[in-house]
Scaffold this motif. Structure first.
Motif, PDB file in Angstrom:
ATOM      1  N   PHE A  76      -6.756  24.588  55.713  1.00  0.00           N
ATOM      2  CA  PHE A  76      -8.191  24.750  55.944  1.00  0.00           C
ATOM      3  C   PHE A  76      -8.483  25.453  57.269  1.00  0.00           C
ATOM      4  O   PHE A  76      -9.454  26.198  57.369  1.00  0.00           O
ATOM      5  N   ALA A  77      -7.646  25.266  58.281  1.00  0.00           N
ATOM      6  CA  ALA A  77      -7.824  25.998  59.529  1.00  0.00           C
ATOM      7  C   ALA A  77      -7.591  27.487  59.301  1.00  0.00           C
ATOM      8  O   ALA A  77      -8.332  28.330  59.826  1.00  0.00           O
ATOM      9  N   TRP A  78      -6.585  27.807  58.501  1.00  0.00           N
ATOM     10  CA  TRP A  78      -6.285  29.206  58.168  1.00  0.00           C
ATOM     11  C   TRP A  78      -7.485  29.837  57.453  1.00  0.00           C
ATOM     12  O   TRP A  78      -7.912  30.945  57.788  1.00  0.00           O
ATOM     13  N   ILE A  79      -8.036  29.118  56.489  1.00  0.00           N
ATOM     14  CA  ILE A  79      -9.183  29.630  55.739  1.00  0.00           C
ATOM     15  C   ILE A  79     -10.400  29.768  56.648  1.00  0.00           C
ATOM     16  O   ILE A  79     -11.115  30.774  56.595  1.00  0.00           O
ATOM     17  N   LEU A  80     -10.647  28.776  57.488  1.00  0.00           N
ATOM     18  CA  LEU A  80     -11.799  28.796  58.375  1.00  0.00           C
ATOM     19  C   LEU A  80     -11.731  29.965  59.356  1.00  0.00           C
ATOM     20  O   LEU A  80     -12.727  30.667  59.562  1.00  0.00           O
ATOM     21  N   LEU A 113     -13.718  35.175  61.082  1.00  0.00           N
ATOM     22  CA  LEU A 113     -13.450  36.550  61.494  1.00  0.00           C
ATOM     23  C   LEU A 113     -14.064  37.561  60.537  1.00  0.00           C
ATOM     24  O   LEU A 113     -14.520  38.624  60.962  1.00  0.00           O
ATOM     25  N   SER A 114     -14.112  37.243  59.242  1.00  0.00           N
ATOM     26  CA  SER A 114     -14.749  38.178  58.311  1.00  0.00           C
ATOM     27  C   SER A 114     -16.261  38.193  58.506  1.00  0.00           C
ATOM     28  O   SER A 114     -16.889  39.241  58.321  1.00  0.00           O
ATOM     29  N   ILE A 115     -16.851  37.073  58.906  1.00  0.00           N
ATOM     30  CA  ILE A 115     -18.287  37.046  59.205  1.00  0.00           C
ATOM     31  C   ILE A 115     -18.592  37.957  60.395  1.00  0.00           C
ATOM     32  O   ILE A 115     -19.599  38.664  60.410  1.00  0.00           O
ATOM     33  N   PHE A 116     -17.703  37.943  61.389  1.00  0.00           N
ATOM     34  CA  PHE A 116     -17.915  38.775  62.575  1.00  0.00           C
ATOM     35  C   PHE A 116     -17.426  40.210  62.383  1.00  0.00           C
ATOM     36  O   PHE A 116     -17.445  40.994  63.323  1.00  0.00           O
ATOM     37  N   GLY A 117     -16.978  40.561  61.186  1.00  0.00           N
ATOM     38  CA  GLY A 117     -16.672  41.945  60.870  1.00  0.00           C
ATOM     39  C   GLY A 117     -15.218  42.360  60.976  1.00  0.00           C
ATOM     40  O   GLY A 117     -14.910  43.532  60.798  1.00  0.00           O
ATOM     41  N   TYR A 118     -14.326  41.440  61.238  1.00  0.00           N
ATOM     42  CA  TYR A 118     -12.912  41.796  61.333  1.00  0.00           C
ATOM     43  C   TYR A 118     -12.330  41.787  59.929  1.00  0.00           C
ATOM     44  O   TYR A 118     -12.314  40.763  59.262  1.00  0.00           O
ATOM     45  N   THR A 119     -11.841  42.950  59.470  1.00  0.00           N
ATOM     46  CA  THR A 119     -11.383  43.058  58.082  1.00  0.00           C
ATOM     47  C   THR A 119      -9.884  43.204  57.950  1.00  0.00           C
ATOM     48  O   THR A 119      -9.363  43.207  56.853  1.00  0.00           O
ATOM     49  N   SER A 120      -9.185  43.336  59.054  1.00  0.00           N
ATOM     50  CA  SER A 120      -7.738  43.543  58.996  1.00  0.00           C
ATOM     51  C   SER A 120      -7.024  42.200  58.882  1.00  0.00           C
ATOM     52  O   SER A 120      -7.636  41.153  58.796  1.00  0.00           O
ATOM     53  N   ALA A 121      -5.701  42.239  58.873  1.00  0.00           N
ATOM     54  CA  ALA A 121      -4.884  41.021  58.798  1.00  0.00           C
ATOM     55  C   ALA A 121      -4.924  40.329  60.156  1.00  0.00           C
ATOM     56  O   ALA A 121      -4.209  40.701  61.080  1.00  0.00           O
ATOM     57  N   TRP A 122      -5.763  39.317  60.296  1.00  0.00           N
ATOM     58  CA  TRP A 122      -5.994  38.676  61.596  1.00  0.00           C
ATOM     59  C   TRP A 122      -4.758  37.939  62.117  1.00  0.00           C
ATOM     60  O   TRP A 122      -4.617  37.778  63.312  1.00  0.00           O
ATOM     61  N   TRP A 123      -3.864  37.514  61.229  1.00  0.00           N
ATOM     62  CA  TRP A 123      -2.695  36.790  61.693  1.00  0.00           C
ATOM     63  C   TRP A 123      -1.643  37.708  62.304  1.00  0.00           C
ATOM     64  O   TRP A 123      -0.662  37.261  62.819  1.00  0.00           O
ATOM     65  N   LYS A 124      -1.886  39.016  62.267  1.00  0.00           N
ATOM     66  CA  LYS A 124      -0.975  39.976  62.881  1.00  0.00           C
ATOM     67  C   LYS A 124      -1.532  40.528  64.190  1.00  0.00           C
ATOM     68  O   LYS A 124      -1.083  41.542  64.668  1.00  0.00           O
TER      69      LYS A 124
END
Length: 106
Positions: free
Chosen positions: A85-89, A94-105
């Motif tokens: 759930f932390a991963w999903i949250l 981040l998608s709400i704030f406009g980040y569309t790339s692979a955030w875990w990288k």
């Protein structure tokens, strides 16, 4: 280590040959977190399964064994649920704030 190496590793996004600085503390912390979340966590389920099978096969203890095993599985389940759930949250935020790339990288 992430700093003070004799040569720079081109496979890392940072320069390994630089001397230690405060930012390297966070890079070491990132490596520790990645180890616990992405390497050690995947070994916990098979280890717990083997331990459960060994306890039931050997019948170590009495009636309290079932309660101990249930508490182990409950703790591991809650831990994995929190990770999931932390991963999903984080992904949703981040998608709400406009980040569309692979955030875990990052």
């Amino acid at each position: 280590m992430v700093c003070g190496q004799p040569d720079d590793n081109p496979n890392t996004p940072y320069d390994n040959a630089k001397p230690a600085r405060p930012k390297h503390f966070f890079l070491v912390l990132e490596r520790i977190i990645n180890f616990f979340l992405f390497q050690l966590a995947f070994w916990l389920l098979p280890i717990l399964g083997i331990m459960t099978a060994a306890i039931f096969y050997k019948s170590l203890g009495g009636p309290e064994v079932w309660e101990r095993v249930k508490s182990w599985w409950r703790a591991i389940g809650i831990g994995y649920a929190l990770l999931f759930f932390a991963w999903i949250l984080v992904g949703i935020l981040l998608s709400i704030f406009g980040y569309t790339s692979a955030w875990w990288k990052i």
